[in-house]
Design a protein around this motif. Structure first.
Motif, PDB file in Angstrom:
ATOM      1  N   ALA A 285     -50.210 -40.213  69.173  1.00  0.00           N
ATOM      2  CA  ALA A 285     -51.162 -40.606  70.207  1.00  0.00           C
ATOM      3  C   ALA A 285     -51.503 -39.434  71.111  1.00  0.00           C
ATOM      4  CB  ALA A 285     -50.582 -41.747  71.037  1.00  0.00           C
ATOM      5  N   ALA A 286     -52.714 -39.448  71.623  1.00  0.00           N
ATOM      6  CA  ALA A 286     -53.154 -38.372  72.514  1.00  0.00           C
ATOM      7  C   ALA A 286     -52.543 -38.496  73.903  1.00  0.00           C
ATOM      8  CB  ALA A 286     -54.681 -38.387  72.620  1.00  0.00           C
ATOM      9  N   ASP A 287     -52.240 -39.741  74.324  1.00  0.00           N
ATOM     10  CA  ASP A 287     -51.684 -39.942  75.661  1.00  0.00           C
ATOM     11  C   ASP A 287     -50.912 -41.259  75.672  1.00  0.00           C
ATOM     12  OD1 ASP A 287     -53.624 -42.005  75.845  1.00  0.00           O
ATOM     13  OD2 ASP A 287     -55.048 -40.661  76.842  1.00  0.00           O
ATOM     14  N   GLU A 288     -50.355 -41.593  76.833  1.00  0.00           N
ATOM     15  CA  GLU A 288     -49.514 -42.782  76.923  1.00  0.00           C
ATOM     16  C   GLU A 288     -50.309 -44.056  76.679  1.00  0.00           C
ATOM     17  OE1 GLU A 288     -46.435 -44.948  80.066  1.00  0.00           O
ATOM     18  OE2 GLU A 288     -47.003 -42.852  80.351  1.00  0.00           O
ATOM     19  N   ASN A 289     -51.549 -44.113  77.141  1.00  0.00           N
ATOM     20  CA  ASN A 289     -52.368 -45.303  76.919  1.00  0.00           C
ATOM     21  C   ASN A 289     -52.613 -45.548  75.442  1.00  0.00           C
ATOM     22  OD1 ASN A 289     -52.597 -45.932  79.641  1.00  0.00           O
ATOM     23  ND2 ASN A 289     -54.508 -44.807  79.914  1.00  0.00           N
ATOM     24  N   GLU A 290     -52.907 -44.491  74.716  1.00  0.00           N
ATOM     25  CA  GLU A 290     -53.139 -44.651  73.285  1.00  0.00           C
ATOM     26  C   GLU A 290     -51.843 -45.014  72.570  1.00  0.00           C
ATOM     27  OE1 GLU A 290     -55.374 -42.431  69.556  1.00  0.00           O
ATOM     28  OE2 GLU A 290     -54.550 -41.188  71.163  1.00  0.00           O
ATOM     29  N   HIS A 291     -50.738 -44.432  73.013  1.00  0.00           N
ATOM     30  CA  HIS A 291     -49.437 -44.766  72.438  1.00  0.00           C
ATOM     31  C   HIS A 291     -49.160 -46.261  72.590  1.00  0.00           C
ATOM     32  CE1 HIS A 291     -44.985 -44.983  72.273  1.00  0.00           C
ATOM     33  NE2 HIS A 291     -45.081 -43.942  71.475  1.00  0.00           N
ATOM     34  N   THR A 292     -49.391 -46.783  73.788  1.00  0.00           N
ATOM     35  CA  THR A 292     -49.193 -48.201  74.060  1.00  0.00           C
ATOM     36  C   THR A 292     -50.096 -49.060  73.189  1.00  0.00           C
ATOM     37  OG1 THR A 292     -48.516 -47.796  76.340  1.00  0.00           O
ATOM     38  CG2 THR A 292     -49.427 -49.969  75.849  1.00  0.00           C
ATOM     39  N   ALA A 293     -51.359 -48.689  73.098  1.00  0.00           N
ATOM     40  CA  ALA A 293     -52.322 -49.469  72.328  1.00  0.00           C
ATOM     41  C   ALA A 293     -52.000 -49.473  70.838  1.00  0.00           C
ATOM     42  CB  ALA A 293     -53.734 -48.929  72.556  1.00  0.00           C
ATOM     43  N   LEU A 294     -51.587 -48.324  70.319  1.00  0.00           N
ATOM     44  CA  LEU A 294     -51.248 -48.244  68.893  1.00  0.00           C
ATOM     45  C   LEU A 294     -50.080 -49.167  68.566  1.00  0.00           C
ATOM     46  CD1 LEU A 294     -51.535 -44.406  68.197  1.00  0.00           C
ATOM     47  CD2 LEU A 294     -52.947 -46.206  67.172  1.00  0.00           C
ATOM     48  N   GLY A 295     -49.036 -49.107  69.374  1.00  0.00           N
ATOM     49  CA  GLY A 295     -47.881 -49.956  69.120  1.00  0.00           C
ATOM     50  C   GLY A 295     -48.225 -51.429  69.188  1.00  0.00           C
ATOM     51  N   ALA A 296     -48.981 -51.815  70.207  1.00  0.00           N
ATOM     52  CA  ALA A 296     -49.347 -53.222  70.369  1.00  0.00           C
ATOM     53  C   ALA A 296     -50.234 -53.705  69.228  1.00  0.00           C
ATOM     54  CB  ALA A 296     -50.046 -53.419  71.706  1.00  0.00           C
TER      55      ALA A 296
END
Length: 242
Positions: A9-20
């Motif tokens: 992920a590029a940042d924490e928001n994308e990391h969160t979205a990918l996992g969810a």
């Protein structure tokens, strides 16, 4: 050799979205195919944002049964309880919250072996005695020492294969409480494992987990034998490949 694929992920928001999103897709597929989705949750600080995002999504929450990968010895309302944290993040503690069941590990029992045996008995009833205990989705992390679930290096825990659930003794010299944990065979049976990791402190442990070597040295290596899909959701700081 790394099990599965890695998403960076590029940042924490994308990391969160990918996992969810990965979890949501697995939940929807399980409900369509089997009528219920059984999800096993890990604790720690990293998955909290993913759980909070998942709670906002349009999912059949009344068809989701929630389980836990591992738990620290102690009361379920302790701030250090994996159950306590994940239940709050998912909103399962709110009045009227819907689910097909919330099944925590009873790690407040002074006899953790008995607590582990009860959880195993429940799993065998829920999944069917003659069936493999294959969770539809599971979240895991990787500790700075290479552990995953509560399978710690140098303890032989990664090799436990005669139980679905095990009690893990405290290790005061390493600052570790006693635990109850799913064992490696259960981790390997999951239809989807989402490994969540962020930050540069995880780069070394992840590189070790993806390298060849004994499982007891780096227990996260047990995922190399996974029968389902394994996805490592990382940020750039954590990714061994940069």
């Amino acid at each position: 050799m790394r099990a599965g694929e890695a998403l960076v992920a590029a940042d924490e928001n994308e990391h969160t979205a990918l996992g969810a999103e990965l979890l949501a897709r697995a939940i929807d597929a399980a409900v369509r195919e089997r009528g219920v989705a059984r999800v096993a949750l890990s604790g720690g600080t990293t998955p909290g944002a993913t759980y909070r995002k998942l709670a906002t999504m349009a999912l059949p929450f009344d068809r989701i049964a929630w389980y836990w990968v591992d738990e620290r010895a102690g009361a379920p309302d302790s701030p250090r309880s994996n159950f306590h944290a994940a239940r709050a993040d998912l909103g399962l503690d709110r009045p009227g919250a819907k689910s097909a069941g919330v099944f925590r590990m009873e790690a407040e029992d002074p006899d953790l072996s008995a607590a582990a045996a009860r959880y195993e008995a429940h799993l065998r009833r829920a999944f069917g005695v003659a069936s493999a205990v294959a969770f539809d989705a599971m979240t895991l992390g990787v500790g700075d020492d290479g552990h995953t679930a509560s399978l710690f290096p140098g303890t032989g825990a990664a090799a436990i294969d005669d139980r679905l659930v095990a009690a893990i003794e405290a290790q005061p010299g390493r600052g570790l409480e006693a635990r109850v944990t799913l064992t490696a065979p259960v981790l390997r049976e999951a239809r989807l494992v989402v490994v969540l990791a962020r930050g540069d402190k995880k780069r070394g442990p992840l590189a070790a987990a993806w390298a060849d070597g004994p499982d007891d040295e780096v227990p996260a290596r047990v995922l190399r034998g996974a029968k389902g899909k394994v996805v490592w959701v990382l940020d750039r700081a954590a990714s061994p490949s940069g």
